[in-house]
Design a protein around this motif. Structure first.
Motif, PDB file in Angstrom:
ATOM      1  N   LEU A  38       4.475 -10.237   3.237  1.00  0.00           N
ATOM      2  CA  LEU A  38       5.790  -9.723   2.850  1.00  0.00           C
ATOM      3  C   LEU A  38       6.903 -10.643   3.321  1.00  0.00           C
ATOM      4  N   GLY A  39       6.699 -11.281   4.474  1.00  0.00           N
ATOM      5  CA  GLY A  39       7.741 -12.173   4.972  1.00  0.00           C
ATOM      6  C   GLY A  39       8.919 -11.398   5.540  1.00  0.00           C
ATOM      7  N   GLY A  40      10.044 -12.068   5.679  1.00  0.00           N
ATOM      8  CA  GLY A  40      11.214 -11.452   6.289  1.00  0.00           C
ATOM      9  C   GLY A  40      12.268 -11.039   5.284  1.00  0.00           C
ATOM     10  N   TYR A  41      13.484 -11.019   5.779  1.00  0.00           N
ATOM     11  CA  TYR A  41      14.615 -10.513   4.998  1.00  0.00           C
ATOM     12  C   TYR A  41      14.834 -11.305   3.714  1.00  0.00           C
ATOM     13  N   GLU A  42      14.735 -12.630   3.789  1.00  0.00           N
ATOM     14  CA  GLU A  42      15.018 -13.455   2.615  1.00  0.00           C
ATOM     15  C   GLU A  42      14.036 -13.164   1.483  1.00  0.00           C
ATOM     16  N   ARG A  43      12.757 -12.965   1.821  1.00  0.00           N
ATOM     17  CA  ARG A  43      11.785 -12.675   0.773  1.00  0.00           C
ATOM     18  C   ARG A  43      12.038 -11.298   0.171  1.00  0.00           C
ATOM     19  N   TRP A  44      12.363 -10.315   1.024  1.00  0.00           N
ATOM     20  CA  TRP A  44      12.691  -8.987   0.493  1.00  0.00           C
ATOM     21  C   TRP A  44      13.918  -9.064  -0.406  1.00  0.00           C
ATOM     22  N   ARG A  45      14.936  -9.819   0.003  1.00  0.00           N
ATOM     23  CA  ARG A  45      16.165  -9.905  -0.797  1.00  0.00           C
ATOM     24  C   ARG A  45      15.876 -10.536  -2.152  1.00  0.00           C
ATOM     25  N   GLY A  46      14.972 -11.522  -2.180  1.00  0.00           N
ATOM     26  CA  GLY A  46      14.598 -12.112  -3.454  1.00  0.00           C
ATOM     27  C   GLY A  46      13.919 -11.105  -4.369  1.00  0.00           C
ATOM     28  N   PHE A  47      13.043 -10.280  -3.798  1.00  0.00           N
ATOM     29  CA  PHE A  47      12.371  -9.250  -4.588  1.00  0.00           C
ATOM     30  C   PHE A  47      13.361  -8.164  -5.026  1.00  0.00           C
ATOM     31  N   HIS A  48      14.325  -7.865  -4.155  1.00  0.00           N
ATOM     32  CA  HIS A  48      15.328  -6.843  -4.472  1.00  0.00           C
ATOM     33  C   HIS A  48      16.153  -7.243  -5.695  1.00  0.00           C
ATOM     34  N   ARG A  49      16.278  -8.521  -5.934  1.00  0.00           N
ATOM     35  CA  ARG A  49      17.050  -8.980  -7.091  1.00  0.00           C
ATOM     36  C   ARG A  49      16.362  -8.634  -8.410  1.00  0.00           C
ATOM     37  N   LEU A  50      15.113  -8.196  -8.360  1.00  0.00           N
ATOM     38  CA  LEU A  50      14.403  -7.776  -9.566  1.00  0.00           C
ATOM     39  C   LEU A  50      14.688  -6.321  -9.929  1.00  0.00           C
ATOM     40  N   THR A  51      15.489  -5.624  -9.127  1.00  0.00           N
ATOM     41  CA  THR A  51      15.745  -4.205  -9.360  1.00  0.00           C
ATOM     42  C   THR A  51      16.177  -3.935 -10.789  1.00  0.00           C
TER      43      THR A  51
ATOM     44  N   LEU B 199       9.897  -0.105  -8.360  1.00  0.00           N
ATOM     45  CA  LEU B 199      10.915   0.621  -7.595  1.00  0.00           C
ATOM     46  C   LEU B 199      10.327   1.235  -6.333  1.00  0.00           C
ATOM     47  N   VAL B 200       9.101   1.770  -6.420  1.00  0.00           N
ATOM     48  CA  VAL B 200       8.456   2.311  -5.224  1.00  0.00           C
ATOM     49  C   VAL B 200       8.211   1.204  -4.201  1.00  0.00           C
ATOM     50  N   ALA B 201       7.782   0.036  -4.667  1.00  0.00           N
ATOM     51  CA  ALA B 201       7.560  -1.091  -3.757  1.00  0.00           C
ATOM     52  C   ALA B 201       8.852  -1.482  -3.048  1.00  0.00           C
ATOM     53  N   LEU B 202       9.953  -1.474  -3.788  1.00  0.00           N
ATOM     54  CA  LEU B 202      11.246  -1.796  -3.176  1.00  0.00           C
ATOM     55  C   LEU B 202      11.619  -0.799  -2.095  1.00  0.00           C
ATOM     56  N   VAL B 203      11.412   0.493  -2.378  1.00  0.00           N
ATOM     57  CA  VAL B 203      11.764   1.522  -1.399  1.00  0.00           C
ATOM     58  C   VAL B 203      10.900   1.383  -0.149  1.00  0.00           C
ATOM     59  N   VAL B 204       9.582   1.233  -0.338  1.00  0.00           N
ATOM     60  CA  VAL B 204       8.683   1.114   0.811  1.00  0.00           C
ATOM     61  C   VAL B 204       9.011  -0.129   1.622  1.00  0.00           C
TER      62      VAL B 204
END
Length: 462
Positions: free
Chosen positions: A175-188, A135-140
Motif C-alpha cells: 500500500l505504501g504511504g500517503y503519496e501512494r494513497w493520494r495517487g489512488f484517491h485521484r481515481l475517485t 470506493l470501498v478500497a478508498l474508504v478502507v
C-alpha cells in the motif's frame, strides 16, 4: 525545479485570501448540501413511475442519492475559492467531503439489497462492481492509518499484534504511504463515473425523463468538477517559490522548517495554512502545514510533527538550500471571530496556529482578553519561553502552560476555574489531538459556553 509527484507545479499566480464572512454564510455549504439531498428525494417521490414497485424504487433512490453525495464530494475537493467561503475553509470542506462520501457509501447497501432489474445491461453489473470495489478500497485505505481512532481501546493490543504479522507487514509495504494513497484517491471520479453509468444503463425508474435527466445533471456536475481539478486546477493555483533557510529541532518529534522567498512572498493572515511542495533527499513531497510565523517576518515557518511516514523523517531529509514551493494560503481560523473574552486551547503541535497569532499581535491585536491554555508532555515544553515572553508584552493575554506529566490532563473544569469571565461570554478556539478537542468541547458546553462559540482548526483532515 518541478516536484516529481503526481501533481505538477502549475504556472505561478498570486492571490490574496479573502477576509471574514458573515456567520450565516459560513454555514451555507452544509445547509445547501442538506437542502439538495432533501429536494432530490422529494423530486423522486413526486414523479415516481407508477410501474415501479416500492422496494425497487427505494433501492434505486438510494443509489441515486449515493451518486448525488459522491458527486458533491467531488465538488468539495475542487479547491475553488467559493467552496472555501461557503464551508469556512477548505479544511472544513474536506471534512464535509469525507462525511458525504461515507454517507454515499452507506447508501450503497440498501441500493444493492433493494434495487432490482430482471434484465440488466451487458456492462452495467460490471460497472457497479468496479465502482463499489474502488470506493470501498478508498474508504478502507483511508481508515487504516487511523485504525486506533476507529476501534475501541480494548481491541488495540490485539490489533497491535496483528499489524506485526508477516502478511500484514507485506500489505503495508504494498500500500505504501500517503503519496501512494493520494495517487489512488485521484481515481475517485472514475469510480463515481462507473457507478453513474451503471445507474444510467440499468435503472428501471429512468423511464421517467425527469428522473433520468436530473440524474445526468447531478452526476455530470460532479464529474465536471473532477475533470477541472485533475486537468485545470493547477493552472489557477497561487504558488510562490521559496528555499529552505533553516531546519531546527524544537522538541521530541517536532521540527521547525523556515523558508525564505525567492520571488513574490506569500500573503497570508495569522492562523492560515499552506500547501507546501518541498524537495527532500528522497524527492519531492507535498503536504499541508499550518503557518507558524507572523506575516511580517522575512521567512515563512512551519512546525512539523512526526505523525506520518514522511514527516517522521523530515528532520533528516530536508536541509537548508533545498527548493520549495508554497501554494495558498487557505483556512479561516482567526481570533477575529471571537468575543471580547476568548479561550485558546492548544495541545502538542496544535500550538502552531496560536504561535502565528501570538507572533502577530502587534499587527493583528486581539480586541479583548485571552486565556491561552497550552498543554504538552514534552520536556521542556516547546516554545513555552517564547510564548510567555510574547504574552508578557500584551497584558490582555494570559498564558497557562500545562505540563501534563506533572500537572495532569488539561480539563474543561480547569479552564473554567482560571478564566475571569462567565462561560456564556466566552468564545473558544481549539487545535490539537481529537481527544483533547472533543473533551474540551463537551466539557465547556456543559459548563455553559454557547454551542455557536466554538472554533477549531481541522489539521487532522490532512
Amino acid at each position: 525545479m518541478t516536484p516529481q509527484t503526481s501533481e505538477k507545479i502549475p504556472h505561478r499566480r498570486s492571490t490574496t485570501s479573502s477576509g471574514l464572512v458573515p456567520p450565516w454564510y459560513r454555514q451555507a455549504g452544509p445547509l445547501v448540501v442538506a437542502a439538495l439531498v432533501t429536494a432530490y428525494a422529494a423530486l423522486w417521490f413526486a414523479v415516481r413511475p407508477p410501474d415501479v414497485g416500492l422496494r425497487t424504487f427505494l433501492g434505486q433512490l438510494a443509489g441515486a442519492e449515493a451518486v448525488l453525495l459522491l458527486s458533491t464530494g467531488l465538488v468539495l475537493v475542487s479547491t475553488l475559492p467559493w467552496v472555501e467561503r461557503w464551508f469556512d475553509g477548505i479544511d472544513r470542506a474536506a471534512i464535509w467531503h469525507r462525511r458525504v462520501a461515507i454517507t454515499g457509501m452507506l447508501l450503497l447497501a440498501p441500493h444493492a439489497a433493494l434495487a432490482g432489474n430482471p434484465s440488466p445491461s451487458t456492462v452495467g453489473p460490471a460497472l457497479a462492481g468496479v465502482a463499489t470495489g474502488g470506493l470501498v478500497a478508498l474508504v478502507v485505505w483511508s481508515v487504516l492509518p487511523r485504525w486506533r481512532s476507529v476501534l475501541p481501546p480494548v481491541l488495540h493490543p490485539v490489533t497491535d499484534r496483528a499489524t506485526r504479522l508477516p502478511g500484514v507487514v507485506l500489505l503495508q509495504k504494498i500500500l505504501g504511504g500517503y503519496e501512494r494513497w493520494r495517487g489512488f484517491h485521484r481515481l475517485t471520479g472514475l469510480f463515481v463515473a462507473a457507478g453513474f453509468l451503471h445507474g444510467l444503463l440499468d435503472a428501471t425508474t429512468f423511464g421517467s425523463q425527469t428522473l433520468r435527466w436530473s440524474y445526468v445533471a447531478v452526476a455530470g456536475l460532479g464529474l465536471a468538477f473532477y475533470v477541472y481539478r485533475e486537468l485545470l486546477a493547477r493552472r489557477f493555483m497561487a504558488l510562490h517559490d521559496y528555499q529552505v533557510s533553516a531546519v531546527t529541532s524544537v522538541g521530541a518529534g517536532l521540527v521547525e522548517i523556515a523558508l525564505r522567498p525567492l520571488g513574490r512572498r506569500l500573503d497570508f493572515v495569522p492562523g492560515q495554512f499552506a500547501m507546501v511542495f518541498l524537495e527532500a533527499k528522497d524527492g519531492w513531497h507535498r503536504h499541508p502545514f499550518t503557518i507558524a510565523s507572523a506575516p511580517g517576518e522575512g521567512v515563512v515557518r512551519f512546525t512539523v510533527k512526526a505523525l506520518g511516514d514522511w514527516t517522521g523523517a523530515v528532520g533528516d531529509l530536508v536541509e537548508p538550500g533545498m527548493p520549495a514551493v508554497i501554494g495558498g494560503p487557505h483556512g479561516r481560523f482567526t481570533h477575529r471571530k471571537g468575543t471580547a473574552h476568548q479561550v485558546w486551547v492548544a495541545g502538542g503541535v496544535g500550538v502552531t496556529p496560536f504561535l502565528s497569532w501570538l507572533r502577530s499581535l502587534g499587527e493583528h491585536p486581539v480586541h479583548g482578553e485571552v486565556d491561552f491554555f497550552y498543554t504538552s508532555a514534552e520536556k521542556p515544553v516547546p516554545y513555552a519561553e517564547e510564548i510567555e515572553a510574547l504574552a508578557a508584552a500584551h497584558p490582555g493575554v494570559r498564558v497557562h502552560v500545562v505540563r501534563s506529566d506533572v500537572d495532569g490532563r488539561l480539563t474543561a473544569a480547569t479552564v473554567l476555574s482560571r478564566v475571569r469571565a462567565q462561560p456564556r461570554d466566552l468564545s473558544v478556539f481549539l487545535c490539537g489531538p481529537e481527544g483533547l478537542v472533543e473533551s474540551m468541547t463537551d466539557g465547556l458546553r456543559a459548563g455553559g459556553v454557547p454551542v455557536g462559540r466554538f472554533h477549531r482548526e481541522y489539521f487532522d483532515w490532512r
